[in-house]
Scaffold this motif. Structure first.
Motif, mmCIF file in Angstrom:
data_model
loop_
_atom_site.group_PDB
_atom_site.id
_atom_site.type_symbol
_atom_site.label_atom_id
_atom_site.label_comp_id
_atom_site.label_asym_id
_atom_site.label_seq_id
_atom_site.Cartn_x
_atom_site.Cartn_y
_atom_site.Cartn_z
ATOM 1 N N VAL A 20 67.401 80.186 76.286
ATOM 2 C CA VAL A 20 66.650 79.721 75.126
ATOM 3 C C VAL A 20 66.098 80.876 74.288
ATOM 4 O O VAL A 20 65.389 80.634 73.304
ATOM 5 C CB VAL A 20 65.488 78.808 75.571
ATOM 6 C CG1 VAL A 20 66.009 77.613 76.331
ATOM 7 C CG2 VAL A 20 64.477 79.576 76.422
ATOM 8 N N ASN A 77 61.339 68.808 80.220
ATOM 9 C CA ASN A 77 61.393 69.619 78.994
ATOM 10 C C ASN A 77 62.817 69.870 78.528
ATOM 11 O O ASN A 77 63.095 69.847 77.330
ATOM 12 C CB ASN A 77 60.687 70.955 79.223
ATOM 13 C CG ASN A 77 59.193 70.788 79.434
ATOM 14 O OD1 ASN A 77 58.591 69.872 78.886
ATOM 15 N ND2 ASN A 77 58.609 71.654 80.243
ATOM 16 N N TYR A 78 63.722 70.134 79.466
ATOM 17 C CA TYR A 78 65.089 70.518 79.118
ATOM 18 C C TYR A 78 66.086 69.586 79.793
ATOM 19 O O TYR A 78 65.867 69.110 80.924
ATOM 20 C CB TYR A 78 65.373 71.965 79.527
ATOM 21 C CG TYR A 78 64.517 72.981 78.801
ATOM 22 C CD1 TYR A 78 64.780 73.334 77.472
ATOM 23 C CD2 TYR A 78 63.439 73.583 79.437
ATOM 24 C CE1 TYR A 78 63.985 74.248 76.805
ATOM 25 C CE2 TYR A 78 62.646 74.509 78.781
ATOM 26 C CZ TYR A 78 62.919 74.832 77.460
ATOM 27 O OH TYR A 78 62.135 75.738 76.802
ATOM 28 N N GLU A 105 66.525 70.762 74.273
ATOM 29 C CA GLU A 105 65.112 70.476 74.498
ATOM 30 C C GLU A 105 64.895 68.994 74.252
ATOM 31 O O GLU A 105 65.257 68.474 73.181
ATOM 32 C CB GLU A 105 64.229 71.314 73.576
ATOM 33 C CG GLU A 105 62.760 71.184 73.905
ATOM 34 C CD GLU A 105 61.906 72.089 73.036
ATOM 35 O OE1 GLU A 105 60.986 72.736 73.568
ATOM 36 O OE2 GLU A 105 62.169 72.150 71.810
ATOM 37 N N TYR A 115 69.754 74.360 72.290
ATOM 38 C CA TYR A 115 69.413 75.769 72.456
ATOM 39 C C TYR A 115 70.644 76.626 72.732
ATOM 40 O O TYR A 115 70.737 77.755 72.266
ATOM 41 C CB TYR A 115 68.412 75.927 73.602
ATOM 42 C CG TYR A 115 66.984 75.870 73.148
ATOM 43 C CD1 TYR A 115 66.399 76.941 72.498
ATOM 44 C CD2 TYR A 115 66.218 74.734 73.354
ATOM 45 C CE1 TYR A 115 65.082 76.900 72.073
ATOM 46 C CE2 TYR A 115 64.910 74.676 72.930
ATOM 47 C CZ TYR A 115 64.340 75.762 72.293
ATOM 48 O OH TYR A 115 63.044 75.717 71.867
ATOM 49 N N LEU A 152 72.632 72.872 76.606
ATOM 50 C CA LEU A 152 71.223 72.859 76.978
ATOM 51 C C LEU A 152 70.397 72.433 75.775
ATOM 52 O O LEU A 152 70.399 73.110 74.735
ATOM 53 C CB LEU A 152 70.778 74.251 77.460
ATOM 54 C CG LEU A 152 69.324 74.355 77.918
ATOM 55 C CD1 LEU A 152 69.091 73.502 79.150
ATOM 56 C CD2 LEU A 152 68.941 75.806 78.202
#
Length: 506
Positions: free
Chosen positions: A162, A100-101, A115, A122, A113
């Motif tokens: 986030v 996901n990240y 997504e 984020y 960071l």
């Protein structure tokens, strides 16, 4: 499909060499090359991947050594699937297990960071004073751990990074692990969710430290004779390996066997006394747990069965050692002239290029869809966050499979019947003898035993009387046969016919 363990490695050109590196997938048992993904060169800790799982194909990411570009590959094509232009050149890279990240660190101490599915940036913040050397997510993906050249290790909460309400605030770490004195070179997160997992950190200060994240405390320090550049731990955390650029790989067992005071053997943990507990791993004392080779070690990994140790060298060799005996089983020499910068083991992807037919119409419906990776943003965009859209696939549920009976089904009527059998009260015992009847029988048996005991005592008394009378009669006969020597008369008891005893004087 037969499960087959494979080796995923990343190569990069040596300082004196030229030409791009590659991602290569090898068979673990034979060493043969299964697939090669070329035109990528990533340094140590600049490679990340996600396996094919949950109906989505796996991906491989490689941050390039000489430019601010991220190459994205999937297992279904041997060519670059996406080139992502980054805000700056990355010094390390990390993906969480679900994909996901994605986190990236820079030489200026900055961390980004993103997504993966949407490409949204984020957060981007100054996390360290100097270069970020390594980034790792915990197994549950809720925490990001960073190690830097400033000798610090910071623990970051992903949920706070986030959070939309915290975008205008400087991110602060949940806590900092600051006991190293030189740059941190590697981090290994143990199994389990945060904060129940333990973390290994390696440094150029010749130490590997074991931390407890729940208490934010240092458990044990392992002191080595050389600077440590990379470490690997087995999934059960029974041992770990620490490697140096001089070619030495130390095995450290976290449990040992000792004699018990009450006899026998017991197993106890090594260390655990805290910041003052230092375990020295010396060359002389640990030769039985030392693997030495003539070239520097760049990456190490442990197989999924915890039976093999994989060692990648600066000359492009991958050595496979048996962990129990430290015997060299085989070497993969397909990457001479390159350096091995990344090593990992995984199951053979079911959608691996060259091992499925993507053009056949019969197999087209069975092809696993490629995981979506969007181009990463170079700057934070509040509008993109508001119009946040993520492409994801929902698992297909087959109702026929859910409604069909299997050998694991437990009918409700049978369940209630079994439950009633186990919890029913004592009336189930009415068919057998009651408790009062059993007690009366036992009392009768005790009375019979008492009567037999009285009879046995009477028999014993009669036998005793018989023996005494026999001895007295024998004594009287002996006295009568002896001549009279003029000694003092003695009294003798005589028994009458009626059983009474009379005393006579001689």
């Amino acid at each position: 499909m037969v499960l087959q363990e494979t080796v995923l490695c990343a190569t990069a050109p040596q300082p004196s060499g030229s030409g791009p590196g590659a991602f290569v997938l090898h068979d673990l048992q034979t060493g043969t090359t299964l697939a090669s993904f070329r035109q990528t060169s990533s340094a140590s800790h600049c490679t990340a991947f996600v396996e094919t799982a949950n109906g989505q194909g796996g991906i491989m990411l490689g941050a390039q050594m000489d430019k601010s570009v991220l190459n994205v590959y999937n297992f279904q094509r041997d060519q670059i699937a996406l080139k992502v232009v980054l805000p700056e050149k990355l010094s390390c890279l990390a993906l969480d297990q679900s994909g996901n990240y994605c986190a990236g660190g820079t030489s200026q101490g900055r961390i980004y960071l993103w997504e993966v599915a949407s490409g949204i940036l984020y957060n981007a913040w100054d996390a360290h004073y100097r270069q970020v050397n390594v980034l790792k997510f915990t197994s549950d993906g809720t925490t990001l751990i960073s190690g830097s050249q400033d000798s610090g290790v910071c623990v970051w909460s992903v949920s706070k990074l986030v959070d939309d309400d915290l975008q205008n605030e400087l991110p602060l770490p949940q806590f900092t692990l600051s006991d190293h004195t030189l740059p941190v070179t590697d981090i290994v997160c143990g199994i389990g969710p945060f904060p129940k997992c333990r973390v290994f950190t390696a440094s150029l200060d010749h130490t590997v430290k074991l931390w407890d994240l729940a208490t934010q405390s240092l458990i044990t320090t392992f002191q080595f004779p050389k600077p440590i550049t990379c470490i690997a731990s087995d999934v059960s955390e029974r041992m770990f390996f620490a490697a140096s650029l001089d070619g030495s790989v130390h095995q450290v067992n976290l449990f040992r066997e000792r004699d018990s005071r009450h006899g026998g053997k017991i197993i106890e943990a090594v260390g655990g006394a805290g910041a003052t507990d230092v375990v020295h791993v010396d060359d002389d004392a640990g030769k039985m747990r030392l693997i030495t080779m003539s070239e520097g070690v760049m990456a190490i990994s442990i197989s999924m069965t915890t039976s093999l140790l994989l060692v990648g060298t600066v000359s492009g060799l991958i050595h496979l050692y048996d962990i129990a005996s430290h015997q060299l089983l085989r070497s993969i020499s397909a990457h001479k002239g390159m350096s091995i910068t990344f090593l990992a083991t995984m199951l053979k992807p079911p959608d691996l290029v060259g091992h499925i037919s993507l053009s056949s119409s019969a197999d087209a419906k069975d092809v696993i869809p490629v995981r979506h990776v969007a181009p990463f943003q170079r700057m934070k965009d509040p509008k993109a966050r508001e119009a946040h859209e993520v492409t994801m696939m929902l698992p297909v549920q087959d109702e026929t499979l859910c409604n069909s009976a299997t050998e694991y089904d437990y009918p409700e009527s049978e369940f209630h019947s079994d439950y009633a059998f186990f919890v029913r009260p004592t009336e189930s015992q009415s068919s057998g003898p009651s408790l009062t009847v059993c007690v009366s029988e036992l009392e009768e048996e005790v009375q019979q035993l008492r009567d037999q005991l009285v009879k046995a005592k009477g028999v014993n008394d009669a036998m005793w009387e018989t023996v005494v009378q026999k001895l007295l009669s024998q004594g009287k006969q002996n006295q009568e046969t002896q001549p009279n020597t003029g000694h003092v008369p003695m009294d003798v008891e005589q028994s009458g016919s009626d059983g009474s005893r009379k005393r006579a004087r001689k």
